[in-house]
Design a protein around this motif. Structure first.
Motif, mmCIF file in Angstrom:
data_model
loop_
_atom_site.group_PDB
_atom_site.id
_atom_site.type_symbol
_atom_site.label_atom_id
_atom_site.label_comp_id
_atom_site.label_asym_id
_atom_site.label_seq_id
_atom_site.Cartn_x
_atom_site.Cartn_y
_atom_site.Cartn_z
ATOM 1 N N UNK A 1 0.840 -1.189 0.000
ATOM 2 C CA UNK A 1 0.000 0.000 0.000
ATOM 3 C C UNK A 1 0.878 1.242 0.000
ATOM 4 N N UNK A 2 0.310 2.408 -0.289
ATOM 5 C CA UNK A 2 1.104 3.647 -0.234
ATOM 6 C C UNK A 2 1.727 3.897 1.135
ATOM 7 N N UNK A 3 1.006 3.575 2.212
ATOM 8 C CA UNK A 3 1.567 3.773 3.551
ATOM 9 C C UNK A 3 2.751 2.846 3.772
ATOM 10 N N UNK A 4 2.605 1.573 3.385
ATOM 11 C CA UNK A 4 3.705 0.626 3.553
ATOM 12 C C UNK A 4 4.891 1.025 2.686
ATOM 13 N N UNK A 5 4.627 1.496 1.473
ATOM 14 C CA UNK A 5 5.710 1.974 0.611
ATOM 15 C C UNK A 5 6.449 3.145 1.242
ATOM 16 N N UNK A 6 5.700 4.066 1.838
ATOM 17 C CA UNK A 6 6.301 5.238 2.468
ATOM 18 C C UNK A 6 7.178 4.828 3.644
ATOM 19 N N UNK A 7 6.688 3.894 4.452
ATOM 20 C CA UNK A 7 7.483 3.407 5.587
ATOM 21 C C UNK A 7 8.735 2.681 5.095
ATOM 22 N N UNK A 8 8.609 1.962 3.994
ATOM 23 C CA UNK A 8 9.761 1.259 3.423
ATOM 24 C C UNK A 8 10.826 2.256 2.981
ATOM 25 N N UNK A 9 10.412 3.335 2.319
ATOM 26 C CA UNK A 9 11.366 4.351 1.876
ATOM 27 C C UNK A 9 11.995 5.074 3.067
ATOM 28 N N UNK A 10 11.216 5.314 4.108
ATOM 29 C CA UNK A 10 11.774 5.930 5.307
ATOM 30 C C UNK A 10 12.823 5.017 5.930
#
Length: 424
Positions: free
Chosen positions: A99-108
């Protein structure tokens, strides 16, 4: 003029800088205009252009510059190759669909992790699971933001890889950038992640493929023993004397390669093709940028670099066109030269940091952040692109990457940094 390096000259023949410009144009337009011919002959072009410049310096210029460029290139390839091979022996099975949230956490996570093992190591380790967890809807935007955050901006806090490791080797304390650059890092990472999550939500809504088509449903790590090899390589780059560093890194890489089951590399679709492509391209870049760096060094005193803001933008813009590691070092030397200090004297570096540290903050952030503006600004950028292409992922072209992603996303962020943290 301030001659802060013994190799700096007062005059550089403009004609000998043309091969570098021609190479940049070729890298940008070659794959678009004649992709088949470019793929078959680009290495010949890189060797030819670098050969012309190096021959000029060997015959009528300063041969020592060719030797320095050759050593820099060899060191560069050893480091890049080591992280490429060792990370290729770690297979991270990513949980999907993402999901976009999981992707964002992955990039962080990737941005933070880039400080621990360097942007090269983090990029090589995380790009494959990043592709896998977004399989079915991955877009050029995903590759661009991965390069922004994991391959460049993320690694601005610790000198675990180029360009900051060059400052550490010259006497900058290991934790200096973490102590002085974390507010700028936090602001930049936060804004870029905010832009990404908005664009990823749009991508998710427009995706034609169902998320249920994803094949991966759980997290798994094979080849975890290679994390030990990554730590050994990192320790070698930080603590081992220069004469022993490269041999130790090569032996460690060989041990990792021989000690990793072939099935793990097969799961990663590992080949040496991306490394070979980057090797040829940067051979051309390192060879042809010799006169460009010489010109920059010889005229630094007349460029009006009298504020941290100007150092930030000057270092940054050249880091986007040259490899950011030598650009960082050249501007660091120029900053010391303004005060009659020598970059090769550790006591001079310590004095500079205590009295004029804001200039180095600007240089460090300019080099690490602006390296994301083009594919050739930092070592991992092209590696990420070529790995994605070999995985049959749509990636931005050289020009699309700049005009569709880097400039509209990053330049406004850098402008905000200038307003909040730097002054004329």
């Amino acid at each position: 003029m301030i001659c802060f390096l013994p190799l700096a000259r007062a005059h550089v023949d403009w004609l000998i800088m043309l091969p570098f410009g021609f190479l940049l144009v070729a890298i940008a337009l070659g794959p678009l205009i004649a992709q088949h011919h470019w793929e078959r002959h680009y290495h010949k072009l890189c060797v030819s252009l670098a050969g012309v410049v190096c021959l000029y310096y060997l015959l009528v210029g300063e041969p020592a510059r060719v030797l320095h460029a050759a050593i820099d290139y060899a060191t560069f390839m050893v480091v890049v190759g080591a992280f490429f091979v060792v990370s290729g022996g770690i297979h991270l099975r990513a949980k999907g669909p993402s999901s976009p949230v999981r992707n964002t956490l992955f990039l962080l996570f990737g941005a933070v992790f880039a400080n621990l093992i360097g942007t090269i190591g983090a990029s090589m380790l995380l790009i494959r699971p990043w592709i896998a967890m977004n399989r079915g809807r991955i877009a050029p935007m995903h590759i661009a933001f991965f390069i922004f955050l994991v391959s460049n901006i993320g690694g601005a806090l610790l000198p675990t890889g180029p360009p900051l490791i060059l400052g550490f080797l010259k006497g900058v304390p290991f934790g200096w950038t973490l102590q002085h650059c974390w507010p700028q890092w936090l602001m930049t990472v936060g804004i870029v992640l905010l832009v990404f999550v908005v664009l990823d939500w749009i991508n998710l809504r427009e995706s034609r493929k169902s998320l249920h088509e994803a094949e991966l449903t759980s997290w798994r790590c094979d080849g975890a023993h290679n994390f030990i090899f990554l730590l050994v390589i990192l320790a070698a780059l930080i603590a081992v004397p220069a004469g022993w560093r490269a041999p130790l890194v090569i032996l460690t890489t060989l041990g990792s390669y021989l000690g990793t089951p072939e099935r793990i590399r097969e799961a990663n679709n590992f080949t040496f093709a991306p490394l070979k492509e980057v090797g040829w391209l940067f051979l051309g870049i390192f060879g042809t940028m010799i006169p460009v760096l010489e010109f920059m060094e010889g005229t630094a005193g007349t460029l009006g670099l009298n504020s941290d803001l100007r150092f930030f933008w000057a270092t940054g813009l050249l880091s986007a066109l040259l490899d950011n590691a030598p650009t960082y070092l050249a501007f660091f030397a120029a900053a010391l030269g303004r005060y009659g200090l020598n970059i090769n004297d550790v006591s001079h570096v310590a004095r500079f940091l205590s009295e004029n540290g804001r200039d180095l903050i600007a240089i460090s952030l300019g080099a690490t952040f602006f390296g994301a503006l083009t594919y050739i600004g930092n070592a991992p950028n092209l590696l990420v692109k070529t790995i994605a292409e070999h995985a049959h992922v749509s990636t931005p072209s050289f020009i699309d990457y700049i005009w569709k992603f880097a400039l509209p996303v990053l330049l406004p962020v850098f402008a905000l940094l200038s307003i909040f943290f730097f002054s004329w």
